[in-house]
Design an enzyme around this catalytic site. Structure first.
Site, PDB file in Angstrom:
ATOM      1  N   HIS A  40      -1.818 -35.212   4.599  1.00 22.08           N
ATOM      2  CA  HIS A  40      -0.893 -36.241   5.074  1.00 22.08           C
ATOM      3  C   HIS A  40      -1.612 -37.581   5.106  1.00 22.08           C
ATOM      4  CE1 HIS A  40      -1.856 -36.464   9.653  1.00 22.08           C
ATOM      5  NE2 HIS A  40      -2.885 -35.945   9.020  1.00 22.08           N
ATOM      6  N   CYS A  59      -7.667 -42.106   8.252  1.00 21.36           N
ATOM      7  CA  CYS A  59      -6.401 -41.362   8.175  1.00 21.36           C
ATOM      8  C   CYS A  59      -5.316 -42.147   7.430  1.00 21.36           C
ATOM      9  CB  CYS A  59      -5.910 -40.997   9.572  1.00 21.36           C
ATOM     10  SG  CYS A  59      -7.021 -39.853  10.423  1.00 21.36           S
ATOM     11  N   HIS A  62      -5.376 -37.351   3.135  1.00 19.13           N
ATOM     12  CA  HIS A  62      -6.472 -36.549   3.680  1.00 19.13           C
ATOM     13  C   HIS A  62      -5.852 -35.256   4.194  1.00 19.13           C
ATOM     14  CE1 HIS A  62      -4.956 -38.293   7.443  1.00 19.13           C
ATOM     15  NE2 HIS A  62      -5.588 -37.309   8.078  1.00 19.13           N
ATOM     16  N   HIS A 107      -6.113 -31.324   6.543  1.00 11.34           N
ATOM     17  CA  HIS A 107      -6.603 -30.581   7.705  1.00 11.34           C
ATOM     18  C   HIS A 107      -6.386 -29.093   7.492  1.00 11.34           C
ATOM     19  CE1 HIS A 107      -6.998 -34.199  10.145  1.00 11.34           C
ATOM     20  NE2 HIS A 107      -5.792 -34.567   9.719  1.00 11.34           N
ATOM     21  N   ASP A 129       2.134 -24.970   4.116  1.00  8.72           N
ATOM     22  CA  ASP A 129       0.814 -24.602   3.609  1.00  8.72           C
ATOM     23  C   ASP A 129       0.572 -25.167   2.209  1.00  8.72           C
ATOM     24  OD1 ASP A 129      -1.709 -23.343   3.825  1.00  8.72           O
ATOM     25  OD2 ASP A 129      -0.976 -21.600   2.720  1.00  8.72           O
ATOM     26  N   HIS A 130      -0.553 -25.860   2.057  1.00 10.94           N
ATOM     27  CA  HIS A 130      -0.953 -26.498   0.803  1.00 10.94           C
ATOM     28  C   HIS A 130       0.112 -27.471   0.305  1.00 10.94           C
ATOM     29  CE1 HIS A 130      -3.929 -23.314   1.018  1.00 10.94           C
ATOM     30  NE2 HIS A 130      -4.683 -24.112   0.278  1.00 10.94           N
ATOM     31  N   GLU A 141      -5.557 -29.690  15.045  1.00  8.20           N
ATOM     32  CA  GLU A 141      -5.711 -30.438  13.805  1.00  8.20           C
ATOM     33  C   GLU A 141      -7.172 -30.463  13.348  1.00  8.20           C
ATOM     34  OE1 GLU A 141      -3.480 -34.314  12.450  1.00  8.20           O
ATOM     35  OE2 GLU A 141      -5.193 -34.864  13.712  1.00  8.20           O
TER      36      GLU A 141
END
Length: 137
Positions: free
Chosen positions: A14, A33, A39, A41, A79-80, A126
């Site tokens: 995100h 960020c 970037h 997490h 996810d991903h 996070e």
């Protein structure tokens, strides 16, 4: 009342960026960020439900079924993925950990209630140093 927590994981990218601000202000407030190239997490999602244990099973709810539900309703969507671009339930929302946690709650709650328990708390980690807890509105 008994509380049961199931933990699931997902990875997502995100960017924290307020379009109404200058690039300089975004960098000042959000630092790395606000990176134009995003970037990511490795998130850890803790889902806590509450209820009374069944006299037949001793379970508040079946933890395996709860895990399957979380994977189907949330993990498969995030996810991903890029939270800003790819996740329908985040469309038009600022992708902070706080807003992501609230959005996950809103997606998950009706499904959890169909299992006969109440959603009590979400904890979204996070990073090692940052997590959000949410107990509903």
């Amino acid at each position: 009342m008994v509380y049961l927590t199931r933990v699931e994981h997902f990875n997502a990218a995100h960017k924290l960026y307020n379009e109404s601000w200058t690039a300089e202000k975004n960098e000042e407030v959000f630092g790395k960020c606000a990176n134009a190239n995003w970037h990511g997490h490795n998130y850890e999602l803790h889902v806590t439900v509450k209820g009374e244990p069944s006299k037949e099973t001793g379970f508040v709810c079946n933890a395996k079924e709860l895990g399957s539900l979380i994977k189907q309703v949330i993990v498969e969507q995030v996810d991903h993925r890029n939270l800003n671009l790819d996740v329908p339930f985040m469309k038009g929302k600022f992708t902070s950990a706080e807003n992501l946690t609230i959005a996950i709650w809103d997606e998950l709650r009706p499904h959890v209630e169909q299992m006969g328990v109440q959603l009590h708390k979400l904890m979204l980690r996070e990073t090692r140093n940052i997590y959000v807890e949410y107990y509903g509105a």
